[in-house]
Motif scaffolding. Structure first.
Motif, PDB file in Angstrom:
ATOM      1  N   PRO A  50      -9.651  53.807  -3.822  1.00  0.00           N
ATOM      2  CA  PRO A  50      -9.119  53.658  -2.464  1.00  0.00           C
ATOM      3  C   PRO A  50      -7.767  52.939  -2.449  1.00  0.00           C
ATOM      4  O   PRO A  50      -7.528  52.004  -3.201  1.00  0.00           O
ATOM      5  CB  PRO A  50     -10.185  52.819  -1.749  1.00  0.00           C
ATOM      6  N   ALA A  51      -6.912  53.398  -1.572  1.00  0.00           N
ATOM      7  CA  ALA A  51      -5.580  52.810  -1.418  1.00  0.00           C
ATOM      8  C   ALA A  51      -5.676  51.442  -0.741  1.00  0.00           C
ATOM      9  O   ALA A  51      -6.697  51.091  -0.144  1.00  0.00           O
ATOM     10  CB  ALA A  51      -4.706  53.737  -0.583  1.00  0.00           C
ATOM     11  N   ILE A  52      -4.602  50.684  -0.844  1.00  0.00           N
ATOM     12  CA  ILE A  52      -4.491  49.417  -0.119  1.00  0.00           C
ATOM     13  C   ILE A  52      -3.287  49.494   0.814  1.00  0.00           C
ATOM     14  O   ILE A  52      -2.361  50.282   0.612  1.00  0.00           O
ATOM     15  CB  ILE A  52      -4.367  48.191  -1.059  1.00  0.00           C
ATOM     16  N   PHE A  53      -3.320  48.682   1.849  1.00  0.00           N
ATOM     17  CA  PHE A  53      -2.223  48.538   2.797  1.00  0.00           C
ATOM     18  C   PHE A  53      -1.496  47.255   2.394  1.00  0.00           C
ATOM     19  O   PHE A  53      -2.083  46.172   2.416  1.00  0.00           O
ATOM     20  CB  PHE A  53      -2.783  48.430   4.216  1.00  0.00           C
ATOM     21  N   TYR A  72      -4.938  35.973  11.303  1.00  0.00           N
ATOM     22  CA  TYR A  72      -5.535  37.296  11.094  1.00  0.00           C
ATOM     23  C   TYR A  72      -6.938  37.158  10.496  1.00  0.00           C
ATOM     24  O   TYR A  72      -7.879  37.800  10.961  1.00  0.00           O
ATOM     25  CB  TYR A  72      -4.674  38.178  10.183  1.00  0.00           C
ATOM     26  N   THR A  73      -7.061  36.322   9.487  1.00  0.00           N
ATOM     27  CA  THR A  73      -8.350  36.150   8.820  1.00  0.00           C
ATOM     28  C   THR A  73      -9.403  35.631   9.793  1.00  0.00           C
ATOM     29  O   THR A  73     -10.542  36.102   9.794  1.00  0.00           O
ATOM     30  CB  THR A  73      -8.206  35.209   7.604  1.00  0.00           C
ATOM     31  N   ASN A  74      -9.030  34.693  10.649  1.00  0.00           N
ATOM     32  CA  ASN A  74      -9.970  34.173  11.647  1.00  0.00           C
ATOM     33  C   ASN A  74     -10.392  35.261  12.631  1.00  0.00           C
ATOM     34  O   ASN A  74     -11.574  35.372  12.974  1.00  0.00           O
ATOM     35  CB  ASN A  74      -9.368  32.983  12.395  1.00  0.00           C
ATOM     36  N   LEU A  75      -9.439  36.070  13.087  1.00  0.00           N
ATOM     37  CA  LEU A  75      -9.775  37.165  13.992  1.00  0.00           C
ATOM     38  C   LEU A  75     -10.647  38.206  13.294  1.00  0.00           C
ATOM     39  O   LEU A  75     -11.619  38.699  13.860  1.00  0.00           O
ATOM     40  CB  LEU A  75      -8.495  37.820  14.528  1.00  0.00           C
ATOM     41  N   TRP A  76     -10.306  38.527  12.046  1.00  0.00           N
ATOM     42  CA  TRP A  76     -11.080  39.508  11.290  1.00  0.00           C
ATOM     43  C   TRP A  76     -12.523  39.025  11.101  1.00  0.00           C
ATOM     44  O   TRP A  76     -13.472  39.786  11.308  1.00  0.00           O
ATOM     45  CB  TRP A  76     -10.432  39.783   9.929  1.00  0.00           C
ATOM     46  N   GLN A  77     -12.693  37.751  10.721  1.00  0.00           N
ATOM     47  CA  GLN A  77     -14.046  37.219  10.525  1.00  0.00           C
ATOM     48  C   GLN A  77     -14.851  37.278  11.813  1.00  0.00           C
ATOM     49  O   GLN A  77     -16.028  37.643  11.801  1.00  0.00           O
ATOM     50  CB  GLN A  77     -13.981  35.782   9.995  1.00  0.00           C
ATOM     51  N   TYR A  78     -14.227  36.945  12.920  1.00  0.00           N
ATOM     52  CA  TYR A  78     -14.918  37.012  14.207  1.00  0.00           C
ATOM     53  C   TYR A  78     -15.337  38.451  14.507  1.00  0.00           C
ATOM     54  O   TYR A  78     -16.492  38.705  14.866  1.00  0.00           O
ATOM     55  CB  TYR A  78     -14.022  36.475  15.326  1.00  0.00           C
ATOM     56  N   ALA A  79     -14.402  39.387  14.350  1.00  0.00           N
ATOM     57  CA  ALA A  79     -14.706  40.794  14.631  1.00  0.00           C
ATOM     58  C   ALA A  79     -15.811  41.302  13.718  1.00  0.00           C
ATOM     59  O   ALA A  79     -16.695  42.056  14.142  1.00  0.00           O
ATOM     60  CB  ALA A  79     -13.450  41.650  14.469  1.00  0.00           C
ATOM     61  N   GLU A  80     -15.774  40.881  12.475  1.00  0.00           N
ATOM     62  CA  GLU A  80     -16.731  41.357  11.473  1.00  0.00           C
ATOM     63  C   GLU A  80     -18.128  40.775  11.686  1.00  0.00           C
ATOM     64  O   GLU A  80     -19.120  41.491  11.585  1.00  0.00           O
ATOM     65  CB  GLU A  80     -16.221  40.957  10.082  1.00  0.00           C
ATOM     66  N   PHE A  81     -18.216  39.499  11.997  1.00  0.00           N
ATOM     67  CA  PHE A  81     -19.513  38.822  12.016  1.00  0.00           C
ATOM     68  C   PHE A  81     -20.113  38.631  13.404  1.00  0.00           C
ATOM     69  O   PHE A  81     -21.276  38.275  13.526  1.00  0.00           O
ATOM     70  CB  PHE A  81     -19.415  37.486  11.277  1.00  0.00           C
ATOM     71  N   GLU A  82     -19.336  38.855  14.436  1.00  0.00           N
ATOM     72  CA  GLU A  82     -19.867  38.741  15.797  1.00  0.00           C
ATOM     73  C   GLU A  82     -20.202  40.111  16.386  1.00  0.00           C
ATOM     74  O   GLU A  82     -20.518  40.224  17.558  1.00  0.00           O
ATOM     75  CB  GLU A  82     -18.873  38.003  16.709  1.00  0.00           C
ATOM     76  N   MET A  88     -11.291  46.016  12.121  1.00  0.00           N
ATOM     77  CA  MET A  88     -10.012  45.494  11.624  1.00  0.00           C
ATOM     78  C   MET A  88     -10.015  45.639  10.107  1.00  0.00           C
ATOM     79  O   MET A  88     -11.057  45.449   9.473  1.00  0.00           O
ATOM     80  CB  MET A  88      -9.843  44.014  12.008  1.00  0.00           C
ATOM     81  N   PRO A  89      -8.883  45.979   9.520  1.00  0.00           N
ATOM     82  CA  PRO A  89      -8.842  46.109   8.052  1.00  0.00           C
ATOM     83  C   PRO A  89      -9.230  44.809   7.358  1.00  0.00           C
ATOM     84  O   PRO A  89      -8.792  43.729   7.743  1.00  0.00           O
ATOM     85  CB  PRO A  89      -7.382  46.459   7.765  1.00  0.00           C
ATOM     86  N   HIS A  90     -10.068  44.939   6.341  1.00  0.00           N
ATOM     87  CA  HIS A  90     -10.531  43.807   5.551  1.00  0.00           C
ATOM     88  C   HIS A  90      -9.352  43.239   4.764  1.00  0.00           C
ATOM     89  O   HIS A  90      -8.689  43.961   4.026  1.00  0.00           O
ATOM     90  CB  HIS A  90     -11.626  44.300   4.599  1.00  0.00           C
ATOM     91  N   PRO A  91      -9.056  41.925   4.916  1.00  0.00           N
ATOM     92  CA  PRO A  91      -7.961  41.333   4.127  1.00  0.00           C
ATOM     93  C   PRO A  91      -8.368  41.196   2.661  1.00  0.00           C
ATOM     94  O   PRO A  91      -9.509  40.866   2.353  1.00  0.00           O
ATOM     95  CB  PRO A  91      -7.747  39.964   4.777  1.00  0.00           C
ATOM     96  N   LEU A  92      -7.443  41.484   1.773  1.00  0.00           N
ATOM     97  CA  LEU A  92      -7.682  41.325   0.338  1.00  0.00           C
ATOM     98  C   LEU A  92      -7.104  39.996  -0.113  1.00  0.00           C
ATOM     99  O   LEU A  92      -6.051  39.569   0.364  1.00  0.00           O
ATOM    100  CB  LEU A  92      -7.029  42.467  -0.437  1.00  0.00           C
ATOM    101  N   MET A  93      -7.784  39.357  -1.042  1.00  0.00           N
ATOM    102  CA  MET A  93      -7.319  38.076  -1.563  1.00  0.00           C
ATOM    103  C   MET A  93      -6.994  38.215  -3.033  1.00  0.00           C
ATOM    104  O   MET A  93      -7.483  39.118  -3.705  1.00  0.00           O
ATOM    105  CB  MET A  93      -8.378  37.003  -1.349  1.00  0.00           C
ATOM    106  N   PHE A  94      -6.186  37.317  -3.499  1.00  0.00           N
ATOM    107  CA  PHE A  94      -5.839  37.280  -4.914  1.00  0.00           C
ATOM    108  C   PHE A  94      -6.995  36.730  -5.712  1.00  0.00           C
ATOM    109  O   PHE A  94      -7.889  36.099  -5.154  1.00  0.00           O
ATOM    110  CB  PHE A  94      -4.613  36.393  -5.134  1.00  0.00           C
ATOM    111  N   ALA A 111      -2.201  41.933   1.759  1.00  0.00           N
ATOM    112  CA  ALA A 111      -2.790  43.250   1.555  1.00  0.00           C
ATOM    113  C   ALA A 111      -4.119  43.356   2.290  1.00  0.00           C
ATOM    114  O   ALA A 111      -4.810  42.354   2.500  1.00  0.00           O
ATOM    115  CB  ALA A 111      -2.992  43.518   0.070  1.00  0.00           C
ATOM    116  N   PHE A 112      -4.441  44.605   2.641  1.00  0.00           N
ATOM    117  CA  PHE A 112      -5.664  44.909   3.375  1.00  0.00           C
ATOM    118  C   PHE A 112      -6.239  46.211   2.836  1.00  0.00           C
ATOM    119  O   PHE A 112      -5.535  46.990   2.196  1.00  0.00           O
ATOM    120  CB  PHE A 112      -5.372  45.125   4.865  1.00  0.00           C
ATOM    121  N   GLU A 113      -7.508  46.465   3.187  1.00  0.00           N
ATOM    122  CA  GLU A 113      -8.049  47.792   2.914  1.00  0.00           C
ATOM    123  C   GLU A 113      -7.196  48.780   3.704  1.00  0.00           C
ATOM    124  O   GLU A 113      -6.680  48.464   4.776  1.00  0.00           O
ATOM    125  CB  GLU A 113      -9.513  47.890   3.338  1.00  0.00           C
TER     126      GLU A 113
END
Length: 157
Positions: A50-53, A72-82, A88-94, A111-113
């Motif tokens: 799969p590609a990355i953004f 972004y990470t805080n908003l993503w976690q809220y969207a994902e877990f609530e 929202m695209p999953h953020p990628l970490m190093f 980077a994101f999915e």
């Protein structure tokens, strides 16, 4: 507009597993997304996984890129877990679990999915597209109605 992505950035972001293979011989394909009005965005792939953004953050607009990505990470976690229903695209970490990469030229990258069914529209050219944009923004706002905005950091004064 095509921009050269520094080798250290591609090396960091193509080391993700399972997103992109770690094979040095894999051909990396970089495609610019949008017009780069604020941030420069790219689809990065190797044709096998799969590609990355990938996005270079405009540090002239966003003086604190880390705060931007933390928001972004805080908003993503809220969207994902609530279970907001908002994707929202999953953020990628190093590998070091960092949310940003600071390159040798002094630029910040994140980077994101990559969401393959997504589209980019720079300027809506019909009333229907403008209405769809307004509708999407309304649904986004409603999805975060109970989100604690007090944890967000100001990124543009």
């Amino acid at each position: 507009m095509t921009e050269h992505i520094p080798a250290d950035v591609l090396r960091e972001f193509t080391s993700y597993s399972p997103d992109l293979v770690q094979n040095e011989g894999a051909k990396i394909i970089v495609e610019m997304i949008g017009n780069g009005l604020i941030n420069h965005s790219y689809k990065v792939s190797d044709g096998q996984k799969p590609a990355i953004f990938l996005q270079r953050i405009n540090k002239n607009v966003f003086r604190d890129p880390r705060a931007l990505q933390e928001n972004y990470t805080n908003l993503w976690q809220y969207a994902e877990f609530e279970f907001t229903g908002w994707k929202m695209p999953h953020p990628l970490m190093f590998p070091e679990r960092d949310i940003l990469f600071y390159d040798k030229q002094g630029d910040y990258w994140r980077a994101f999915e990559f969401i393959s069914e997504g589209i980019t529209i720079n300027v809506p050219d019909t009333a229907l597209l403008a209405g769809a944009t307004a509708n999407a923004f309304a649904r986004f706002t409603a999805a975060f109605e109970e989100f604690n905005t007090g944890i967000l950091k100001e990124v543009i004064p």
